[in-house]
Write a protein that holds these residues in place. Structure first.
Motif: not given
Length: 425
Positions: A167-183
């Motif tokens: 779940c991408y919190p920002r357009e420029d978020a990394t994959l790792e940031e997006a996975q943490a945001a999903k959890f």
């Protein structure tokens, strides 16, 4: 009149295709000005194409190395798939040429070659493994996909080892940031609080278990059918000092005997259990969660009943997810409601899954040599097609990803819930 392979290709597909074809008989066909060149290297490759026209035949020839693609990144063939999907379509050959085409091919070309080792046989030929979605057959299907090797998955998924939509919190978020945001989004939707007990079915390598234990102070049990995942996930918990409150267990979710959980997460499991088994699945989860407890179901769906069963019999079913089934989100909602879950919130994250698959494909591309060394060239080719094709499917709304939040309603309709959702964006 005898035709070359290149001439046959032109009769079937025309010359405005997005590639040039070079065949083992020395002939060429297709679009000579295209920047992509297909090299049909062997008679076996042609037999794959003739006996299974479409995606399966192309995949078989490509995975076996009988069809090479010049000018395309094998780890991330996204651009090729876009062009093929937009511009390639078989036409009806001139009836006067049909006899020549069949005669030039010869009867031998219509004898199917052996299947590539990466391909599962059709479902009816797998009955020896048990009926569809029996415990034995489900275990074998999951092992086919998830037990490739943990090292291979590290190369593709990255440090999070999360193999579900981010779940991408920002357009420029990394994959790792997006996975943490999903959890974290799942944890907030479940309204986790310190001291709670949660169950995560289909837990993979334990990403949800780790995140919830570490950041929300809960005790968590994760269950996976993959022995490779379970061992990896449990070791990870132990390394981080979380094993006293977190467990990643190898086994079928149907073998979980514990109950009274405060919340349950199901992230990427519903696709594997079979649509006909939804009632039993959600009934089982309802038995395991407390009255008022929440269930978050996160799964791939299809846009409507008008779409054909995407995974049935095609490339995904044979090479990626044997026995996988998708349903529209409404089917999931109804199945949850029928088993006592009041649906509180529904969210479609398909654009996020398109981004996630693109990120995984880029990881595969960047680690191509290591991935081939770990899993073999055939498996690596399968994954390149699968990840790039899936990304395109999510982009074009051919498949979707829904999170459905349900709450088990207690006697008298009691199920404490805020007046407005309390989990933010």
């Amino acid at each position: 009149m005898s035709l070359t392979i290149g001439e046959i290709a032109d009769e079937v597909f025309g010359t405005e295709v997005p590639f040039q074809l070079r065949a083992y008989d020395g002939s060429t066909g297709g679009n000579k000005n295209a920047g992509i060149s297909l090299d049909l290297r062997t008679e076996r490759g042609l037999r794959y194409l003739v006996t299974a026209p479409g995606e399966l035949g192309l995949a078989r020839a490509y995975v076996q190395g009988d069809l090479a693609i010049d000018g395309v990144d094998p780890g991330d063939p996204y651009d090729l798939l876009v062009q093929v999907k937009d511009k390639l379509g078989a036409k009806i050959p001139d009836p006067r040429k049909l006899k020549d085409i069949l005669g030039s091919l010869g009867a031998k070309m219509f004898l199917p070659p052996e299947l590539p080792p990466q391909e599962n046989p059709p479902g009816w030929r797998r009955l020896a493994e048990g009926l569809r979605h029996s415990m034995t057959r489900d275990a074998l299907a999951i092992a086919h996909h998830y037990d490739v090797s943990n090292a291979f998955y590290e190369l593709v998924l990255g440090p999070s080892m999360a193999y579900t939509c981010a779940c991408y919190p920002r357009e420029d978020a990394t994959l790792e940031e997006a996975q943490a945001a999903k959890f974290d989004l799942v944890c907030r939707k479940l309204d986790l609080k310190p001291g709670m007990r949660i169950l995560d079915v289909g837990c993979g390598w334990g990403g949800m278990v780790r995140h919830a234990v570490k950041n929300y102070g809960v005790t968590a049990l994760g269950v996976t059918l993959s022995a490779e995942q379970a061992a990896y996930g449990q070791q990870w918990l132990e390394r981080e000092g979380l094993a006293d409150r977190g467990e990643v267990r190898h086994g079928d979710y149907r073998h979980v005997t514990e109950s009274g959980f405060d919340a349950i997460s199901s992230i990427g499991l519903t696709e594997h259990i079979g649509v006909k088994n939804y009632p039993a699945y959600f009934a089982f989860l309802a038995e395991r969660v407390k009255d008022g407890g929440r269930l978050l179901n996160h799964s791939i769906t299809r846009p409507s009943n008008h779409f054909n069963q995407i995974t049935k019999g095609g490339f995904i079913n044979r090479y990626v997810f044997p026995d996988g089934e998708l349903a529209p989100v409404g089917v999931i909602i109804n199945a949850m409601a029928d088993q006592g879950f009041e649906v509180r919130h529904v969210e479609d994250l398909r654009e996020h899954y398109a981004r996630t698959c693109r990120a995984w494909a880029r990881n595969l591309s960047g680690n191509w040599d290591a991935a081939v060394a770990e899993a073999g060239i055939g498996t690596a080719r399968v994954w390149g097609l699968y990840l790039s094709g899936s990304s395109l499917g999510f982009e074009r709304n051919e498949i979707q990803l829904h999170q459905v939040l349900g709450q088990k309603v207690g006697p008298g309709g009691v199920a404490a819930y805020p007046l407005r959702p309390d989990f933010g964006s």
